[in-house]
Design an enzyme around this catalytic site. Structure first.
Site, PDB file in Angstrom:
ATOM      1  CB  SER A 106      14.439  78.720  61.768  1.00 15.84           C
ATOM      2  OG  SER A 106      14.710  80.034  61.335  1.00 15.84           O
TER       3      SER A 106
ATOM      4  CE1 TYR B 255       9.379  80.017  62.330  1.00 19.84           C
ATOM      5  CE2 TYR B 255      11.442  81.242  62.482  1.00 19.84           C
ATOM      6  CZ  TYR B 255      10.657  80.284  61.863  1.00 19.84           C
ATOM      7  OH  TYR B 255      11.162  79.598  60.788  1.00 19.84           O
TER       8      TYR B 255
ATOM      9  CE  LYS C 201      10.609  76.893  63.196  1.00 23.07           C
ATOM     10  NZ  LYS C 201      10.268  75.596  62.564  1.00 23.07           N
TER      11      LYS C 201
END
Length: 270
Positions: free
Chosen positions: A142, A155, A159
């Site tokens: 991401s 997250y 990532k």
């Protein structure tokens, strides 16, 4: 790298980016596409759609990629059905949690799916690829893995780990025929983006919409195919990500200050 006549596995492919990738790889002439997802029925439905266009060219499998044995089993079943895997696309991801109060269980689940799943797949595939002299590992990280994700610590952290692992694979095995790419989009119209709006304490969805155009999964798949064909490491559907990354590298203190200002603006909008 051309996709024609290749055997491809895509995880997290029952919907969103993964489904768009599976469809596009199949359209590019992949000999076989294995569609894997925790949603076994969804994976089977996508594979049936592909198989209807070209019988015998797709297989749908249920798999929790965050479990080592299930990832190994996925690869074994794919190879039993179609032979050696040419491209493995570790696309599955989750976006649980928000801040320091996120539970250990949500941290562990996010870690397992967003990063450890890549390790499980690479550990099984890379030795065979080295022996063959070729193989391609792609992962969906991401923009959060290159920059940061306001409103979702698990997250952002996992990532970053996904990007770092992809870099390490390329450095370590790139001269032995293992090619590596890492997909780092910003906003994409997926269930994950929609789900971010439902998580208490998370501003992630609003931040994404405020800082980037929200692309359709098919637009992302187009960039991925072009990037794989050129064998680029970073696959960036949103070109601004590279600009932000360069600014971060040039002056991280200024960049962090800017991110804090953005966070304050998002909080004021709530």
């Amino acid at each position: 790298m051309e996709l024609a006549d290749k055997v491809v596995v895509v995880t997290g492919a029952a919907n969103g980016i993964g489904r768009a990738l599976a469809r596009r790889f199949h359209a590019e002439g992949a000999r076989a596409v294995v569609v894997a997802d925790l949603d076994a029925a969804g994976a089977t439905a996508v594979a049936a759609e592909l198989g209807a266009a070209r019988p015998g060219s797709a297989l749908g499998l249920g798999c929790n990629v965050g479990v080592d044995a299930e990832t190994i089993g996925l690869i074994d079943r794919a190879e039993d059905a179609f032979g050696p895997i040419d491209l493995f696309f570790a696309n599955a991801g989750i976006g649980l949690g928000s801040d320091l109060e996120t539970s250990d269980a949500d941290w562990a689940a996010t870690w397992a799916v967003n990063w450890q799943a890549h390790l499980y797949a690479a550990r099984r595939l890379v030795p065979d690829w080295i022996a063959r002299g070729e193989g391609y590992f792609c992962s969906t990280a991401s923009a959060a893995g290159l920059l940061a994700q306001i409103g979702n610590a698990p997250y952002s952290v996992t990532k970053h780990a996904a990007v770092a692992f992809a870099e390490w694979l390329s450095v370590t095995y790139g001269d032995q025929g293992v090619r590596v790419s890492c997909l780092c989009p910003m906003g994409v119209n997926t269930n994950m983006l929609a789900g971010a709006d439902q998580m208490a304490g998370s501003r992630a969805g609003n931040v994404v919409r405020a800082t980037s155009d929200v692309l359709e999964p098919e637009q992302v798949a187009e960039v991925v195919v072009e990037g794989i064909r050129a064998e680029h490491f970073l696959l960036l559907p949103h070109p601004d990500v590279l600009v932000h990354l360069q600014r971060k590298a040039a002056d991280i203190d200024r960049w962090l200050a800017g991110m804090r200002r953005l966070q304050a603006r998002m909080a004021a909008m709530e």
